[in-house]
Scaffold this motif. Structure first.
Motif, PDB file in Angstrom:
ATOM      1  N   UNK A 134       0.815  -1.205   0.000  1.00  0.00           N
ATOM      2  CA  UNK A 134       0.000   0.000   0.000  1.00  0.00           C
ATOM      3  C   UNK A 134       0.853   1.261   0.000  1.00  0.00           C
ATOM      4  N   UNK A 135       0.196   2.412   0.050  1.00  0.00           N
ATOM      5  CA  UNK A 135       0.905   3.686  -0.071  1.00  0.00           C
ATOM      6  C   UNK A 135       1.926   3.899   1.039  1.00  0.00           C
ATOM      7  N   UNK A 136       1.736   3.242   2.186  1.00  0.00           N
ATOM      8  CA  UNK A 136       2.688   3.351   3.288  1.00  0.00           C
ATOM      9  C   UNK A 136       3.757   2.268   3.237  1.00  0.00           C
ATOM     10  N   UNK A 137       3.705   1.435   2.212  1.00  0.00           N
ATOM     11  CA  UNK A 137       4.728   0.407   2.047  1.00  0.00           C
ATOM     12  C   UNK A 137       4.392  -0.941   2.631  1.00  0.00           C
ATOM     13  N   UNK A 138       3.281  -1.044   3.368  1.00  0.00           N
ATOM     14  CA  UNK A 138       2.922  -2.305   3.991  1.00  0.00           C
ATOM     15  C   UNK A 138       2.458  -3.322   2.952  1.00  0.00           C
ATOM     16  N   UNK A 139       2.886  -4.555   3.088  1.00  0.00           N
ATOM     17  CA  UNK A 139       2.415  -5.623   2.226  1.00  0.00           C
ATOM     18  C   UNK A 139       0.960  -5.944   2.575  1.00  0.00           C
ATOM     19  N   UNK A 140       0.099  -6.002   1.552  1.00  0.00           N
ATOM     20  CA  UNK A 140      -1.330  -6.247   1.761  1.00  0.00           C
ATOM     21  C   UNK A 140      -1.597  -7.753   1.785  1.00  0.00           C
ATOM     22  N   UNK A 141      -2.435  -8.178   2.716  1.00  0.00           N
ATOM     23  CA  UNK A 141      -2.894  -9.563   2.763  1.00  0.00           C
ATOM     24  C   UNK A 141      -4.415  -9.546   2.794  1.00  0.00           C
ATOM     25  N   UNK A 142      -5.027 -10.657   2.380  1.00  0.00           N
ATOM     26  CA  UNK A 142      -6.477 -10.724   2.347  1.00  0.00           C
ATOM     27  C   UNK A 142      -7.023 -10.097   1.073  1.00  0.00           C
ATOM     28  N   UNK A 150     -11.276  -7.150  -7.798  1.00  0.00           N
ATOM     29  CA  UNK A 150     -10.886  -7.670  -6.492  1.00  0.00           C
ATOM     30  C   UNK A 150      -9.840  -8.768  -6.662  1.00  0.00           C
ATOM     31  N   UNK A 151      -8.884  -8.774  -5.756  1.00  0.00           N
ATOM     32  CA  UNK A 151      -7.834  -9.782  -5.721  1.00  0.00           C
ATOM     33  C   UNK A 151      -7.754 -10.339  -4.307  1.00  0.00           C
ATOM     34  N   UNK A 152      -7.144 -11.519  -4.182  1.00  0.00           N
ATOM     35  CA  UNK A 152      -6.927 -12.062  -2.846  1.00  0.00           C
ATOM     36  C   UNK A 152      -5.445 -12.350  -2.671  1.00  0.00           C
ATOM     37  N   UNK A 153      -4.870 -11.723  -1.624  1.00  0.00           N
ATOM     38  CA  UNK A 153      -3.460 -11.888  -1.308  1.00  0.00           C
ATOM     39  C   UNK A 153      -3.365 -12.801  -0.083  1.00  0.00           C
ATOM     40  N   UNK A 154      -2.597 -13.863  -0.203  1.00  0.00           N
ATOM     41  CA  UNK A 154      -2.547 -14.899   0.812  1.00  0.00           C
ATOM     42  C   UNK A 154      -2.328 -14.333   2.212  1.00  0.00           C
ATOM     43  N   UNK A 159       0.469 -21.692   3.319  1.00  0.00           N
ATOM     44  CA  UNK A 159      -0.352 -22.104   2.180  1.00  0.00           C
ATOM     45  C   UNK A 159      -0.290 -21.037   1.096  1.00  0.00           C
ATOM     46  N   UNK A 160      -0.827 -21.364  -0.063  1.00  0.00           N
ATOM     47  CA  UNK A 160      -0.949 -20.415  -1.166  1.00  0.00           C
ATOM     48  C   UNK A 160       0.389 -19.796  -1.574  1.00  0.00           C
ATOM     49  N   UNK A 161       1.456 -20.577  -1.539  1.00  0.00           N
ATOM     50  CA  UNK A 161       2.770 -20.142  -2.018  1.00  0.00           C
ATOM     51  C   UNK A 161       3.425 -19.061  -1.169  1.00  0.00           C
ATOM     52  N   UNK A 162       2.890 -18.776   0.005  1.00  0.00           N
ATOM     53  CA  UNK A 162       3.525 -17.801   0.880  1.00  0.00           C
ATOM     54  C   UNK A 162       2.632 -16.612   1.181  1.00  0.00           C
ATOM     55  N   UNK A 163       2.882 -15.964   2.302  1.00  0.00           N
ATOM     56  CA  UNK A 163       2.079 -14.836   2.762  1.00  0.00           C
ATOM     57  C   UNK A 163       2.188 -13.662   1.788  1.00  0.00           C
ATOM     58  N   UNK A 164       1.026 -13.083   1.472  1.00  0.00           N
ATOM     59  CA  UNK A 164       0.987 -11.896   0.621  1.00  0.00           C
ATOM     60  C   UNK A 164       0.978 -12.171  -0.862  1.00  0.00           C
TER      61      UNK A 164
END
Length: 296
Positions: A134-142, A150-154, A159-164
């Protein structure tokens, strides 16, 4: 005479010594004064942004605490630093910039350019997988909405090849199934896959059971695939079009050398007669088959 000459020589000698003494006195005074030395001054050139940054308190993204830093002589304190409008994270012990995918002690992940160390935002492809920061640099999950999709980030690293990591294919989330296309976008509406039809609601969830779509009724199995042919529901038989899957109503079927009739609600007619617009009255048994007809 000799006495006079001696006195004259003595006078001449005294006169010759007077300037020498004066010069000696001046030299002594000069020795007491410090000599003028050209002062050497080192000038450090700092542009206006660096000068302001010298005493500025850095606004760090997210939950990190503010860290003061000094731009003098390229000497940096550790932590988050903003340089030229970009964010960096500096190792306080080595002065090295963080690079690549990094996770802090609170479990927050960030991505820094592998070459420059500048913090990255938006979509980033790392080791063949897509992530979003996101704009603050944080990796998005969910769940993530990017543009109109819409997308889904692990959310889990196991599972799902790794977080995010951006997911594709079938996804089970909160006991509901979703389908994410090869580009990661959540699918809605009709989906054909491996010869089967599925229907995904406006929120992306896979439909099961009866569903009315564009004025027609369909039935979807527990696995989500659209059913065709005969289907028994709540003790009644219905017929779903063999090709398009919609429920037939108010019609006579000729199947497997047998004749059946479907009522207004789509249910198969049993144990009664039906007068049709072909000029005949048909009589149907308990199994739904027509055993005879009479001209009316």
């Amino acid at each position: 005479m000799k006495k006079f000459v001696a006195m004259l020589l003595c006078l001449i000698l005294c006169l010759s010594l007077i300037p020498t003494a004066a010069f000696a006195e001046e030299a002594a005074e000069a020795a007491e004064e410090p000599a003028e030395v050209a002062e050497e001054v080192e000038y450090l050139v700092i542009d206006e942004e660096e000068a302001e940054a010298e005493e500025a308190l850095i606004e760090v993204p997210g939950e990190f605490e503010s860290t003061a830093f000094e731009a003098m002589n390229d000497s940096w304190y550790g932590g988050w630093q903003q340089i030229g409008g970009k964010w960096y994270f500096i190792d306080s012990s080595t002065g090295a910039r963080a690079k690549g995918l990094c996770t802090d002690s609170k479990g927050n992940s960030f991505y820094f350019d592998p070459t420059t160390g500048a913090m990255q935002t938006g979509w980033q492809k790392i080791d063949g997988y897509w992530y979003y920061f996101n704009a603050s640099g944080y990796m998005v999950t969910g769940w993530l909405k990017s543009g109109n999709a819409w997308f889904f980030m692990s959310t889990a690293s196991s599972i799902y090849n790794g977080r995010g990591v951006m997911q594709t294919g079938w996804l089970k989330y909160n006991n509901k199934w979703y389908y994410l296309m090869s580009d990661g976008k959540m699918k809605t509406g009709w989906l054909t896959l491996n010869g089967y039809w599925y229907y995904l609601n406006s929120d992306g969830s896979m439909e099961t059971g009866w569903k009315q779509i564009s004025g027609k009724w369909y039935f979807f199995n527990d696995g989500g695939s659209m059913k065709t042919g005969w289907h028994k529901s709540s003790g009644k038989w219905y017929y779903l079009d063999s090709k398009d899957g919609y429920m037939l109503t108010r019609t006579v079927l000729f199947l497997d050398d047998a004749t059946y009739a479907l009522d207004d609600d789509g249910s198969m007619i049993t144990n009664r007669s039906v007068k049709c617009n072909d000029g005949y009255t048909y009589y149907f048994g308990s199994d739904g088959k027509c055993y005879y007809r009479v001209k009316t």
